[in-house]
Enzyme design. Structure first.
Site, short mmCIF file in Angstrom:
data_model
loop_
_atom_site.label_atom_id
_atom_site.label_comp_id
_atom_site.label_asym_id
_atom_site.label_seq_id
_atom_site.Cartn_x
_atom_site.Cartn_y
_atom_site.Cartn_z
N ASP A 219 84.94 -46.67 -8.44
CA ASP A 219 86.07 -46.54 -9.07
C ASP A 219 86.24 -45.30 -9.91
O ASP A 219 87.48 -44.73 -9.89
CB ASP A 219 86.03 -47.60 -10.31
CG ASP A 219 87.10 -47.68 -11.11
OD1 ASP A 219 88.37 -48.35 -10.89
OD2 ASP A 219 87.00 -46.90 -12.33
N LYS A 223 89.65 -42.50 -9.10
CA LYS A 223 90.21 -41.66 -10.35
C LYS A 223 90.07 -40.25 -10.26
O LYS A 223 91.03 -39.44 -10.28
CB LYS A 223 89.82 -42.14 -11.62
CG LYS A 223 90.15 -43.66 -11.82
CD LYS A 223 89.70 -44.38 -13.18
CE LYS A 223 89.88 -45.74 -13.19
NZ LYS A 223 88.94 -46.58 -14.24
#
Length: 453
Positions: A219, A223
Site C-alpha cells: 500500500d 502511494k
C-alpha cells in the site's frame, strides 16, 4: 424508494446559462463513498462558494441498492451497474471509490472515453494502470484527480503541484500507511511483538482481516509511486520500487533502536540522485528527536526537501471515512473550477509533457547509499571490537558501536551504526561478518534515515 437511473437526471438540477451544477456520479458507497455523500450534503453551501458553483451527487452505483438507498435517500438515482454511471450523459464527473484494479480500470477508462472527468481514491488502480489511464485522459482532455489516493487528509499532491510548483524537488519521504504506523507505535510503547501488535490493530479496526497489502509495504509503495511521479515528473514505476514490510521486524530491534536514540518507522522514500531515483519502502531508523519520529498511531506525515522552500512537512490522519472524503471533495472542487476551460490550463495530470517522456531510472537496491543499523549476536561481550574490525576491513565506515542492553533469553549482541555506504558494499560486509566464528546468529540490518536538509 430510489429513482430509476435510466430516466434523465435533468429534473434533479437547476441549470444556469453560464454556470451550472457539477453533476457527480459515484461508483461505490462504502466507507469513503458514504463519507463523501455526508460531507457534500453537510457543507453544501461552503463547498459551492469555494467551487464557484454547486456540486451535486446525482447517481450512485452500489452492489446493495437497499443499503445505498438508506444512505443517500430517494433524491439520488441508484443502479447496480457501475458502467451505467461511467457512461451516463447526465454525469459530468465520475468518483470511483469502489477499489480494486480490474473492473475499476474498465469503469474509469469508459468514463474518460465518454469525456468525463474522474476523481478516485484508488491508489492501487493508478499505481498499476496509471500510465494507460493518464494517457487516455490526456487524449480526451479530461482531468484525473486522486488526492485521496495518497495520504488521505493530507493535501500532498496539491502541495507538490501548486504550493511547491516553483521548486526542484530533491526528495520526498513519508509515513504513508496508518496501519503499520499504529503497529510500530504499539511495539515501541507497549513492548509488544509484531503478532500481538497486529492482533490489536485488527481488533480496533485499523487492520483488515487480511492485512497483507499494509504490513508487506505494498500500500505504501502504491502511494510512493504517485508521490515520485509528481515530485520528479517521472512515469509511474511501481514495478521497480524496492518494497519491504514490517512482518520480519522483531521487538528486540525496536528496543535496540530506542537504546541508540532512534525510532523505527515504515518509510517511503523517493530521492533524486545523479544516476536516477531511489524508490523504496522499508522499516528504517529515524532519530527519536526528529518530527517524523513523533508521528504515532495511525497518523501519516510526508516531508519534502526542495531547493527554494527547503524542508516542509505535512501531517494528518492516515485513514477514515470523512478524512478521505475531504480529499475527494477537494478534487471535485478543482474539477468544478476547471471544467470547461482549455485542457492546457488544467492542473496537469500525470502523463502530460515531461511526465510522458522523463525516463529517470530507478536505482537498483545495491546502488542505494544510506547509513545502516546492524544487530550482531556474538558469543562473548569482549568480541565487540572484532565486529567493528570486520566491517572496517570491508570498507564499511563505522560511526558507533555498543552492546545491546541485556534481555532475558538472549545472549550478548553488538549494535552498530554505520556511516553512509552503498547497499552492495554493506551486503558483502555482512556476508563476511556472518562467517566469523565470533558471530552467534543471523545479522539484522536496517537502513537509517537522518531526513536532514
Amino acid at each position: 424508494m430510489y429513482r430509476d437511473p435510466v430516466e434523465s437526471l435533468e429534473p434533479l438540477h437547476h441549470r444556469h446559462a453560464a454556470i451550472r451544477t457539477l453533476r457527480v456520479g459515484m461508483i461505490g458507497i462504502g466507507t469513503v463513498g458514504s463519507g463523501t455523500f455526508r460531507v457534500l450534503a453537510r457543507n453544501r453551501a461552503d463547498i459551492a462558494a469555494r467551487a464557484g458553483r454547486s456540486i451535486e451527487l446525482v447517481m450512485v452505483a452500489a452492489r446493495n441498492l437497499e443499503r445505498a438507498a438508506g444512505i443517500v435517500g430517494d433524491s439520488v438515482a441508484l443502479t447496480s451497474d457501475a458502467m451505467q454511471v461511467a457512461t451516463h450523459p447526465d454525469v459530468d464527473v465520475v468518483v470511483e471509490v469502489a477499489g480494486g484494479t480490474g473492473p475499476a480500470r474498465d469503469w474509469v477508462l469508459a468514463a474518460i472515453a465518454h469525456g468525463k472527468h474522474v476523481v478516485t481514491a484508488n491508489k492501487a488502480l493508478l499505481a498499476v494502470h496509471g500510465a494507460e489511464i493518464f494517457a487516455a485522459a490526456r487524449e480526451k482532455g479530461v482531468i484525473v484527480a486522486y488526492e485521496g489516493a495518497v495520504a488521505v487528509s493530507i493535501p500532498i499532491i496539491k502541495a507538490l503541484r501548486e504550493g511547491l510548483a516553483a521548486n526542484r524537488i530533491e526528495w520526498v519521504a513519508g509515513i504513508i500507511n496508518g496501519t503499520t504506523n499504529f503497529i510500530l507505535s504499539k511495539m515501541r510503547d507497549e513492548g509488544l511483538d509484531f503478532a500481538a501488535a497486529l492482533a490489536q490493530a485488527q481488533a480496533l479496526g485499523y487492520a483488515e482481516a487480511d492485512p497483507s497489502f499494509d504490513i508487506e509495504g505494498i500500500d505504501a509503495a502504491h502511494k510512493l509511486t504517485l508521490l515520485a511521479a509528481n515530485a520528479f515528473g517521472m512515469p509511474l514505476r511501481f514495478a521497480d520500487a524496492q518494497v519491504e514490510g514490517i512482518t520480519a521486524l522483531q521487538g528486540v530491534d525496536v528496543a535496540c533502536a530506542e537504546q541508540l536514540g532512534y525510532r523505527i518507522k515504515l518509510l517511503g522514500v523517493a530521492r533524486r540522485q545523479a544516476a536516477g531515483v531511489e524508490l523504496r519502502v522499508q522499516p528504517v531508523l529515524v532519530p527519536a528527536t526528529h518530527l517524523m519520529a513523533q508521528v504515532n498511531g495511525s497518523m501519516n506525515a510526508v516531508m519534502v526537501k526542495s531547493d527554494a522552500a527547503g524542508l516542509t512537512m505535512y501531517y494528518g490522519a492516515g485513514a477514515g471515512s470523512e478524512q478521505t472524503a475531504s480529499a475527494v471533495i477537494a478534487d471535485l472542487v478543482d474539477v468544478a473550477r476547471l471544467d470547461g476551460v482549455h485542457a492546457a490550463q488544467h492542473v496537469p495530470h500525470l502523463g502530460v509533457h515531461a511526465y510522458a517522456t522523463n525516463a529517470l531510472a530507478v536505482l537498483p537496491r545495491a546502488a542505494v547509499h544510506t547509513s545502516h543499523y546492524l544487530r550482531v549476536p556474538v558469543r562473548a561481550v569482549n568480541q565487540i571490537q572484532a565486529v567493528a574490525a570486520s566491517l572496517a576491513e570491508q570498507k564499511v565506515p563505522v560511526r558507533q558501536v555498543a552492546l545491546a542492553a541485556e534481555r532475558p533469553g538472549t545472549g550478548p549482541q553488538v549494535l552498530v551504526l554505520t556511516g553512509p555506504v552503498e547497499q552492495g558494499t554493506l551486503d558483502l560486509a555482512v556476508h563476511a561478518l556472518q562467517a566469523r566464528a565470533e558471530v552467534a546468529g543471523a545479522v539484522t540490518t536496517l537502513r537509517v534515515e537522518s531526513l536532514e536538509g
